[in-house]
Design an enzyme around this catalytic site. Structure first.
Site, mmCIF file in Angstrom:
data_model
loop_
_atom_site.group_PDB
_atom_site.id
_atom_site.type_symbol
_atom_site.label_atom_id
_atom_site.label_comp_id
_atom_site.label_asym_id
_atom_site.label_seq_id
_atom_site.Cartn_x
_atom_site.Cartn_y
_atom_site.Cartn_z
ATOM 1 N N LEU A 126 1.039 -1.169 -0.036
ATOM 2 C CA LEU A 126 -0.073 -0.132 0.076
ATOM 3 C C LEU A 126 0.835 1.294 0.081
ATOM 4 O O LEU A 126 1.798 1.280 0.743
ATOM 5 C CB LEU A 126 -0.983 -0.029 1.298
ATOM 6 C CG LEU A 126 -2.238 -1.058 1.171
ATOM 7 C CD1 LEU A 126 -2.825 -0.915 2.627
ATOM 8 C CD2 LEU A 126 -3.144 -0.567 0.099
ATOM 9 N N ASP A 127 0.780 2.180 -0.761
ATOM 10 C CA ASP A 127 1.572 3.332 -0.941
ATOM 11 C C ASP A 127 1.466 4.332 0.266
ATOM 12 O O ASP A 127 0.731 4.164 1.277
ATOM 13 C CB ASP A 127 1.272 4.199 -2.368
ATOM 14 C CG ASP A 127 0.001 4.738 -2.441
ATOM 15 O OD1 ASP A 127 -0.497 5.358 -1.279
ATOM 16 O OD2 ASP A 127 -0.625 4.898 -3.537
ATOM 17 N N PHE A 128 2.113 5.139 0.239
ATOM 18 C CA PHE A 128 2.605 6.194 1.516
ATOM 19 C C PHE A 128 1.032 6.632 1.845
ATOM 20 O O PHE A 128 0.982 6.761 3.178
ATOM 21 C CB PHE A 128 3.508 7.109 1.207
ATOM 22 C CG PHE A 128 3.885 7.937 2.351
ATOM 23 C CD1 PHE A 128 4.721 7.496 3.337
ATOM 24 C CD2 PHE A 128 3.422 9.119 2.382
ATOM 25 C CE1 PHE A 128 5.236 8.456 4.188
ATOM 26 C CE2 PHE A 128 3.794 10.183 3.467
ATOM 27 C CZ PHE A 128 4.754 9.614 4.459
ATOM 28 N N ASN A 129 0.555 7.053 1.174
ATOM 29 C CA ASN A 129 -0.756 7.811 1.407
ATOM 30 C C ASN A 129 -2.107 6.647 1.420
ATOM 31 O O ASN A 129 -3.243 7.290 1.685
ATOM 32 C CB ASN A 129 -1.234 8.913 0.752
ATOM 33 C CG ASN A 129 -0.033 10.127 0.851
ATOM 34 O OD1 ASN A 129 0.177 10.564 1.867
ATOM 35 N ND2 ASN A 129 0.524 10.737 -0.211
ATOM 36 N N SER A 130 -1.712 5.579 1.400
ATOM 37 C CA SER A 130 -2.916 4.622 1.421
ATOM 38 C C SER A 130 -3.044 3.981 2.519
ATOM 39 O O SER A 130 -2.190 4.088 3.419
ATOM 40 C CB SER A 130 -2.801 3.707 0.195
ATOM 41 O OG SER A 130 -3.092 4.067 -1.017
#
Length: 275
Positions: free
Chosen positions: A121-125
């Site tokens: 999951l990316d940084f802002n997810s």
């Protein structure tokens, strides 16, 4: 040597190779480190095999071999385990970030063994992230051929049109990148923002964000709520919960493991001797 003898020798060698595994993989499955770190430890002269200092990671070992790291014997591989984590925003899904940003693995409980993530999951997810101590399992669960649907709740800006969402049902190509079929529906529209339900069976880097932005709907929040049969449910941010061995085996169509072992670290290189 007759052809029959040669064939028998080849078969025996092949069977022997199947029974063994590369030493770096063995150390990783024992919960000590990653395969890459294991190879580095060998180069640094920290690993002995059957009483001799090991100088190359290009070695296949079996259960009969005695492995010692920093003077301490290495036990057998851990049983396969899986955890559910509610990842919060602002964390990288990586063991080491070159920019020094906080990572998921730095936030795990101290008693967790070394684990890797199933996908990212990316940084802002945020939302559901699966963690496992078994690299083979991680690779298996990441494959689209596994057929597991990954579901997300996504908040976007704009008045969403159902006909536009339908364009991605059979896949879409954006800037030369092909994305597979995506299930998309409106959960609710409130003013200039909407919550969508998104489902997909493969996930390229930032796929949902790129596809929705291409349709004219920038994403302001992205929460994964399910990965195949595993649900985010009532997990609170930062909470980790292990999947029972019986449940994991049932979902994978396998027999439950009988030999539990406790882990030793969470993926960072160990400064202390293993024991």
């Amino acid at each position: 040597m007759t052809d029959k003898t040669k064939n028998a020798a080849k078969a025996e060698a092949k069977d022997g190779a199947k029974e063994g595994e590369r030493i770096a993989k063995r150390l990783a499955r024992a919960g000590l480190c990653s395969r890459r770190d294991a190879e580095r430890w060998i180069v640094e002269g920290r690993v002995m095999l059957n009483g001799k200092l090991l100088t190359t990671p290009a070695v296949v070992v079996t259960a009969a071999d005695r492995i010692v790291v920093d003077g301490q014997p290495v036990g057998g591989p851990e049983r396969t385990r899986l955890w559910l984590l509610h990842k919060k925003r602002g964390l990288m899904t990586t063991h080491r970030d070159p920019q020094g940003r906080p990572t998921v693995f730095e936030q795990l409980p101290e008693d967790m063994p070394r684990v890797i993530s199933v996908g990212r999951l990316d940084f802002n997810s945020e939302g559901l992230l699966l963690l496992t101590n078994d690299g083979a399992l991680a690779r298996k669960l990441e494959l689209p051929s596994q057929g597991w649907l990954r579901r997300y709740r996504v908040r976007v800006h704009g008045q969403v049109v159902e006909a536009l969402l339908a364009r991605v049902a059979n896949g879409i190509t954006i800037d030369g990148v092909e994305y597979g079929p995506i299930q998309a529906s409106i959960e609710r529209q409130k003013g200039d923002n909407a919550w969508l339900i998104i489902g997909l069976r493969e996930g390229k880097n930032r796929e949902i964000r790129r596809v929705l932005e291409h349709l004219g709907y920038p994403v302001s929040r992205l929460i994964r709520v399910a990965y195949g049969p595993f649900q985010l449910g009532n997990l609170v941010e930062g909470e980790v919960r292990e999947v029972a061995g019986k449940v994991l085996a049932e979902q994978l169509g396998e027999k439950p493991a009988k030999r539990p072992r406790t882990g030793q670290d969470r993926g960072q290189d160990r400064s202390k001797k293993p024991g």
